[in-house]
Scaffold this motif. Structure first.
Motif, PDB file in Angstrom:
ATOM      1  N   VAL A 163      -3.399   6.758   9.094  1.00 16.45           N
ATOM      2  CA  VAL A 163      -2.755   5.516   9.518  1.00 16.45           C
ATOM      3  C   VAL A 163      -3.497   4.309   8.949  1.00 16.45           C
ATOM      4  CG1 VAL A 163      -2.106   4.084  11.495  1.00 16.45           C
ATOM      5  CG2 VAL A 163      -1.908   6.579  11.637  1.00 16.45           C
ATOM      6  N   ALA A 164      -4.822   4.335   9.072  1.00 16.60           N
ATOM      7  CA  ALA A 164      -5.632   3.189   8.669  1.00 16.60           C
ATOM      8  C   ALA A 164      -5.543   2.917   7.176  1.00 16.60           C
ATOM      9  CB  ALA A 164      -7.090   3.408   9.075  1.00 16.60           C
ATOM     10  N   MET A 165      -5.544   3.973   6.377  1.00 14.79           N
ATOM     11  CA  MET A 165      -5.488   3.765   4.932  1.00 14.79           C
ATOM     12  C   MET A 165      -4.173   3.115   4.511  1.00 14.79           C
ATOM     13  SD  MET A 165      -7.456   6.964   3.167  1.00 14.79           S
ATOM     14  CE  MET A 165      -9.247   6.892   2.980  1.00 14.79           C
ATOM     15  N   VAL A 166      -3.086   3.522   5.123  1.00 11.16           N
ATOM     16  CA  VAL A 166      -1.804   2.880   4.811  1.00 11.16           C
ATOM     17  C   VAL A 166      -1.818   1.430   5.280  1.00 11.16           C
ATOM     18  CG1 VAL A 166       0.687   2.882   5.238  1.00 11.16           C
ATOM     19  CG2 VAL A 166      -0.524   5.056   4.910  1.00 11.16           C
ATOM     20  N   PHE A 167      -2.243   1.219   6.510  1.00 15.09           N
ATOM     21  CA  PHE A 167      -2.188  -0.126   7.080  1.00 15.09           C
ATOM     22  C   PHE A 167      -3.035  -1.122   6.296  1.00 15.09           C
ATOM     23  CE2 PHE A 167      -3.776  -3.371  10.092  1.00 15.09           C
ATOM     24  CZ  PHE A 167      -2.556  -3.941  10.443  1.00 15.09           C
ATOM     25  N   PHE A 168      -4.281  -0.764   6.025  1.00 10.72           N
ATOM     26  CA  PHE A 168      -5.164  -1.742   5.395  1.00 10.72           C
ATOM     27  C   PHE A 168      -4.878  -1.934   3.907  1.00 10.72           C
ATOM     28  CE2 PHE A 168      -7.401  -1.082   9.355  1.00 10.72           C
ATOM     29  CZ  PHE A 168      -7.735  -2.387   9.690  1.00 10.72           C
ATOM     30  N   ASN A 169      -4.277  -0.950   3.273  1.00 15.06           N
ATOM     31  CA  ASN A 169      -3.784  -1.193   1.920  1.00 15.06           C
ATOM     32  C   ASN A 169      -2.630  -2.192   1.940  1.00 15.06           C
ATOM     33  OD1 ASN A 169      -4.984   0.322  -0.446  1.00 15.06           O
ATOM     34  ND2 ASN A 169      -4.877   1.970   1.054  1.00 15.06           N
ATOM     35  N   LEU A 170      -1.745  -2.047   2.907  1.00 14.46           N
ATOM     36  CA  LEU A 170      -0.584  -2.940   2.970  1.00 14.46           C
ATOM     37  C   LEU A 170      -0.956  -4.353   3.425  1.00 14.46           C
ATOM     38  CD1 LEU A 170       2.279  -0.642   4.342  1.00 14.46           C
ATOM     39  CD2 LEU A 170       1.646  -1.171   1.984  1.00 14.46           C
ATOM     40  N   THR A 171      -1.978  -4.496   4.272  1.00 11.79           N
ATOM     41  CA  THR A 171      -2.373  -5.854   4.651  1.00 11.79           C
ATOM     42  C   THR A 171      -2.962  -6.601   3.461  1.00 11.79           C
ATOM     43  OG1 THR A 171      -4.575  -5.128   5.402  1.00 11.79           O
ATOM     44  CG2 THR A 171      -2.826  -5.259   7.067  1.00 11.79           C
ATOM     45  N   GLY A 172      -3.434  -5.883   2.446  1.00 15.16           N
ATOM     46  CA  GLY A 172      -3.958  -6.531   1.255  1.00 15.16           C
ATOM     47  C   GLY A 172      -2.913  -6.806   0.201  1.00 15.16           C
ATOM     48  N   THR A 173      -1.749  -6.152   0.321  1.00 12.82           N
ATOM     49  CA  THR A 173      -0.740  -6.281  -0.736  1.00 12.82           C
ATOM     50  C   THR A 173       0.614  -6.785  -0.252  1.00 12.82           C
ATOM     51  OG1 THR A 173      -0.140  -3.950  -0.416  1.00 12.82           O
ATOM     52  CG2 THR A 173      -1.769  -4.446  -2.128  1.00 12.82           C
ATOM     53  N   GLU A 174       0.934  -6.545   1.012  1.00  6.80           N
ATOM     54  CA  GLU A 174       2.254  -6.919   1.548  1.00  6.80           C
ATOM     55  C   GLU A 174       2.091  -7.705   2.847  1.00  6.80           C
ATOM     56  OE1 GLU A 174       5.162  -6.075  -0.205  1.00  6.80           O
ATOM     57  OE2 GLU A 174       3.631  -5.519  -1.668  1.00  6.80           O
TER      58      GLU A 174
ATOM     59  N   PHE B 281      -1.882   5.095  -8.667  1.00  3.96           N
ATOM     60  CA  PHE B 281      -0.930   4.015  -8.446  1.00  3.96           C
ATOM     61  C   PHE B 281      -1.458   2.745  -9.126  1.00  3.96           C
ATOM     62  CE2 PHE B 281      -0.231   7.033  -5.160  1.00  3.96           C
ATOM     63  CZ  PHE B 281       1.041   6.864  -4.635  1.00  3.96           C
ATOM     64  N   GLY B 282      -0.589   2.025  -9.812  1.00  2.00           N
ATOM     65  CA  GLY B 282      -0.972   0.762 -10.426  1.00  2.00           C
ATOM     66  C   GLY B 282      -0.125  -0.375  -9.897  1.00  2.00           C
ATOM     67  N   ASP B 283      -0.758  -1.358  -9.283  1.00  2.00           N
ATOM     68  CA  ASP B 283      -0.069  -2.545  -8.729  1.00  2.00           C
ATOM     69  C   ASP B 283      -0.688  -3.752  -9.427  1.00  2.00           C
ATOM     70  OD1 ASP B 283       1.049  -4.582  -7.260  1.00  2.00           O
ATOM     71  OD2 ASP B 283       0.524  -3.770  -5.296  1.00  2.00           O
ATOM     72  N   TYR B 284      -0.029  -4.250 -10.472  1.00  2.00           N
ATOM     73  CA  TYR B 284      -0.695  -5.162 -11.406  1.00  2.00           C
ATOM     74  C   TYR B 284      -0.315  -6.636 -11.271  1.00  2.00           C
ATOM     75  CZ  TYR B 284      -2.067  -0.796 -13.565  1.00  2.00           C
ATOM     76  OH  TYR B 284      -2.609   0.453 -13.777  1.00  2.00           O
ATOM     77  N   TYR B 285       0.732  -6.958 -10.517  1.00  2.00           N
ATOM     78  CA  TYR B 285       1.215  -8.334 -10.527  1.00  2.00           C
ATOM     79  C   TYR B 285       0.889  -9.107  -9.241  1.00  2.00           C
ATOM     80  CZ  TYR B 285       3.860  -6.947 -14.651  1.00  2.00           C
ATOM     81  OH  TYR B 285       4.217  -6.498 -15.899  1.00  2.00           O
ATOM     82  N   ALA B 286       0.650 -10.389  -9.419  1.00  5.41           N
ATOM     83  CA  ALA B 286       0.399 -11.286  -8.288  1.00  5.41           C
ATOM     84  C   ALA B 286       1.698 -11.544  -7.529  1.00  5.41           C
ATOM     85  CB  ALA B 286      -0.188 -12.602  -8.787  1.00  5.41           C
ATOM     86  N   ARG B 287       1.577 -11.767  -6.230  1.00  5.94           N
ATOM     87  CA  ARG B 287       2.699 -12.208  -5.405  1.00  5.94           C
ATOM     88  C   ARG B 287       2.126 -12.874  -4.167  1.00  5.94           C
ATOM     89  NH1 ARG B 287       2.859  -6.676  -5.894  1.00  5.94           N
ATOM     90  NH2 ARG B 287       2.187  -5.472  -4.059  1.00  5.94           N
TER      91      ARG B 287
END
Length: 740
Positions: A133-144, A471-477
């Motif tokens: 759970v934590a790995m999904v959540f904290f990855n998403l708080t940094g990207t979404e 996984f590669g997430d390369y663009y700013a948003r």
């Protein structure tokens, strides 16, 4: 046995990667940008959200609609991102924490004598649901990130801190760990098991397991406060940065390259400003603007917006957070018997002491300042030649340094950028991994992703076995924090079966207009390779126990493999093969490669002062033994004034947005990048000395002693086994142009 180790999956270049902050040292890295005040949830809304979450918890348990309560029937067990909603996280955290405590209690209350198999091994397996759970959540708080996710993060972070403390302070559990530790030499454990026992015991002691009474209670309270403060710090930086935008008209574009203009146009259009051009505080947007824009007034606005992130005396101001975090860290370290926080942190690193770290920083600082003063004179000469009447200021340095670079080395960064296209650079970094380690990468379009711009590759070893996904997430948003970092949705281990890692790289490149190429600076290409070095550290991990896997190593060791990987993109044979003009497909000309080589140490005085200034301030904060109040601006000025910092150069990361140390895992450890540079500069020379940058014997040792070993080896011995000797600082000073 500090629970945050289980979630720490980070490693970053500009700093940062995503980890969970169970004990107040969140993850790697820097979160940057500003949201309008009305977007912030009110206290009433937060209460409503909590009540709704409780209802959702009950409903999910009944109908199985919460994906975290189900098996993920996806390729390689990737999170089913389309099914995961914000409201699923809180019930999933609560249930998985409860399950984790039950697992820990069963271990702690076992009536049999403590052994590795009935104590350490089950502890490594405990908490698997919570980790997921934590790995999904904290990855998403940094990207979404959005207002709902930020509100949830503020609620969850102290919950996790309390959960971690409950386990750390379980007296029966610690007694069992201590027993296994004390009998380890007589227990026929293998080398990896011994390393795990020693680390688990040391982590427990460093997490307060030996404390009693009021000291124990105070330690727990401090951890919870730090967890909340670091969460607030990261969110403030993100929100403050997001609120800044420099809107340009056609008449404001003088000096900008076509690719910069197209990127600024695409950013504006995404924000509903069609026909305009927008510069944001993402490094990939603001730095090129400061380098090339001929509009000094606009450069000043952009520079001040960048320098003052988190320091605008508004609702997102971080200066009070800095003071409170420093104060609490000092108190916590002293509760554990250390002189100060720096003493506490560095006692568990390669450097081993603040004195060793400071010795390195000052060894580099003096020649860097000397070189920066020389660079300043070149800039003043350039300004005089152009008839500039204004004083030289910090927002002028990058602009005039670019002119000096062109005049002295006939090197135009805009020209270089045309040869560094994202897809070619992806091929380049994969090619190096194939040559060194026999890896191959096949893109998959059927893997779930959390954003349409994310790409996924299946990774196979030389025997064609799948070793993981990349996984590669390369663009700013606007929903994504600034910087570049590596993280994971799952780390490698063998204890629970052949668990394959799910590794991710994040960057913040400007997304071009539809159909246009993604062009990047050589610096961006180097960062791309750096983060992929971290990714390979996670993908190639070949250990049994999750605590020791991948990048879960000392801060001043974790950067070594990443920084070594950077060297490959600078090699002429790589540039000729992959640095292809985005229009003509012609390779980078030999003459331009030669000019790049000659200019490789240009402006290194500036770059080194900028970095080292941040490291010195980090050390100054965390060597404090008594903290009453801190005037952040005055503290920075006093610290760096004492070291003679040139006025026109500011810290690479000023305190109010210094996410590495106030929202990440690099507190009193920002020096680690420099420490690792000793290793990577000296280490890459092993390939040079072999006469082949892909020398098989050297690559095999790099795999055996660095990339595959996680935290199973002593770092000094691992380096010597790879290199054949201890490292020297000669290559570092030479690479920066400081060697006399």
């Amino acid at each position: 046995m500090s629970i945050h180790r289980r979630f720490s999956v980070l490693a970053c270049a500009s700093a940062v990667s995503i980890a969970i902050l169970a004990t107040g040292c969140s993850n790697q890295q820097e979160q940057e940008s500003k949201v309008a005040k009305q977007a912030e949830p009110s206290a009433a809304n937060a209460t409503v959200g909590a009540e709704a979450a409780q209802i959702a918890t009950q409903a999910s348990l009944k109908d199985g609609s919460n994906p975290f309560f189900n098996t993920w029937d996806t390729p390689y067990g990737v999170p089913p991102f389309d099914d995961i909603k914000t409201e699923h996280f809180l019930p999933a955290f609560k249930q998985s924490m409860e399950t984790h405590l039950q697992e820990v209690d069963a271990i702690a209350n076992n009536e049999q004598a403590a052994t590795f198999d009935n104590t350490i091994k089950p502890l490594e397996l405990a908490g698997a649901d919570l980790t997921r759970v934590a790995m999904v959540f904290f990855n998403l708080t940094g990207t979404e990130s959005n207002a709902d996710m930020q509100a949830l993060q503020r609620e969850i972070s102290p919950m996790l801190s309390r959960h971690s403390t409950t386990i750390q302070m379980n007296e029966n559990l610690f007694k069992r760990i201590k027993t296994v530790y004390q009998t380890r030499e007589q227990s026929n454990l293998n080398a990896e098991q011994l390393r795990l026992v020693e680390r688990m015991y040391n982590d427990a002691v460093r997490s307060g397991a030996n404390l009693e009474g009021e000291a124990r209670e105070r330690f727990a309270a401090i951890n919870e406060q730090i967890s909340s403060l670091t969460t607030s710090f990261g969110q403030n930086t993100l929100n403050d940065s997001r609120g800044f935008k420099l809107v340009l008209e056609e008449t404001d574009l003088d000096g900008m390259s076509q690719s910069m203009i197209e990127a600024a146009s695409a950013t504006a259009e995404a924000q509903g400003l069609k026909g305009k051009y927008v510069i944001t505080l993402q490094r990939s947007s603001v730095e090129p603007f400061l380098q090339f824009s001929n509009r000094r007034d606009l450069r000043e606005k952009a520079f001040k917006g960048w320098a003052l992130r988190g320091d605008n005396d508004n609702e997102f101001d971080n200066k009070k957070n800095v003071e409170q975090i420093v104060k609490l860290r000092a108190e916590r370290a002293q509760l554990l018997g250390y002189k100060h926080h720096s003493d506490y942190v560095l006692s568990n690193t390669m450097a081993a002491s603040p004195e060793a770290a400071m010795d390195l920083l000052l060894k580099v600082w003096d020649p860097a300042v000397k070189q920066a003063k020389k660079e300043r004179e070149w800039i003043l000469e350039q300004m005089a030649a152009e008839g500039a009447k204004h004083e030289f200021a910090a927002w002028d340095w990058r602009y005039y340094a670019e002119k000096v670079r062109k005049a002295r080395f006939d090197l135009d960064q805009g020209e270089i950028t045309q040869y560094f296209e994202l897809n070619n650079m992806l091929e380049a970094k994969f090619y190096v991994a194939e040559q060194l380690f026999g890896l191959t990468f096949a893109e998959r379009t059927d893997i779930p992703v959390y954003n349409p711009s994310v790409r996924v590759w299946e990774v196979r070893d030389a025997s064609k076995n799948v070793i993981g996904l990349f996984f590669g997430d390369y663009y700013a948003r606007s929903t994504k924090r600034s910087g570049a970092w590596m993280s994971a949705f799952r780390t490698q281990q063998k204890l629970a079966g052949n668990v394959k890692p799910l590794i991710i790289n994040n960057m913040n490149l400007n997304k071009p207009a539809e159909g246009e190429p993604t062009l990047m600076s050589f610096s961006d290409a180097t960062t791309l390779f750096h983060e992929f070095g971290h990714a390979l550290h996670g993908l190639l991990s070949d250990v049994t126990y999750p605590t020791l896997a991948g990048t879960s190593v000392s801060r001043d060791w974790v950067e070594f493999p990443a920084q070594l990987y950077e060297h490959f993109i600078a090699q002429p044979q790589m540039l000729k093969k992959f640095a292809l003009h985005y229009k003509t497909n012609e390779p980078l000309p030999d003459a331009l490669i030669e000019r790049m080589k000659k200019a490789s140490t240009f402006n290194q005085g500036f770059a080194t002062v900028e970095f080292t200034a941040s490291a010195l301030v980090d050390m100054a904060y965390h060597k404090m033994t008594k903290v009453d109040s801190i005037d952040v601006r005055a503290f920075e000025d006093k610290t760096l004034g004492d070291y003679g910092k040139p006025e026109e150069i500011i810290m690479r990361h000023r305190s109010p947005h210094f996410g590495h140390i106030f929202a990440g895992g690099y507190s009193s450890a920002y020096y680690a990048y420099m420490w690792s540079e000793i290793l990577d500069s000296d280490g890459f020379n092993a390939f040079v000395e072999a006469g082949d940058i892909f020398d098989k014997q050297t690559a095999d040792k790099l795999y055996k002693y660095v990339f595959s070993t996680g935290d199973t080896l002593n770092y000094d011995e691992a380096y010597k086994s790879f290199r054949g000797r201890a490292p020297t600082t000669d290559a570092l000073l030479e690479n920066r142009g400081f060697k006399q």
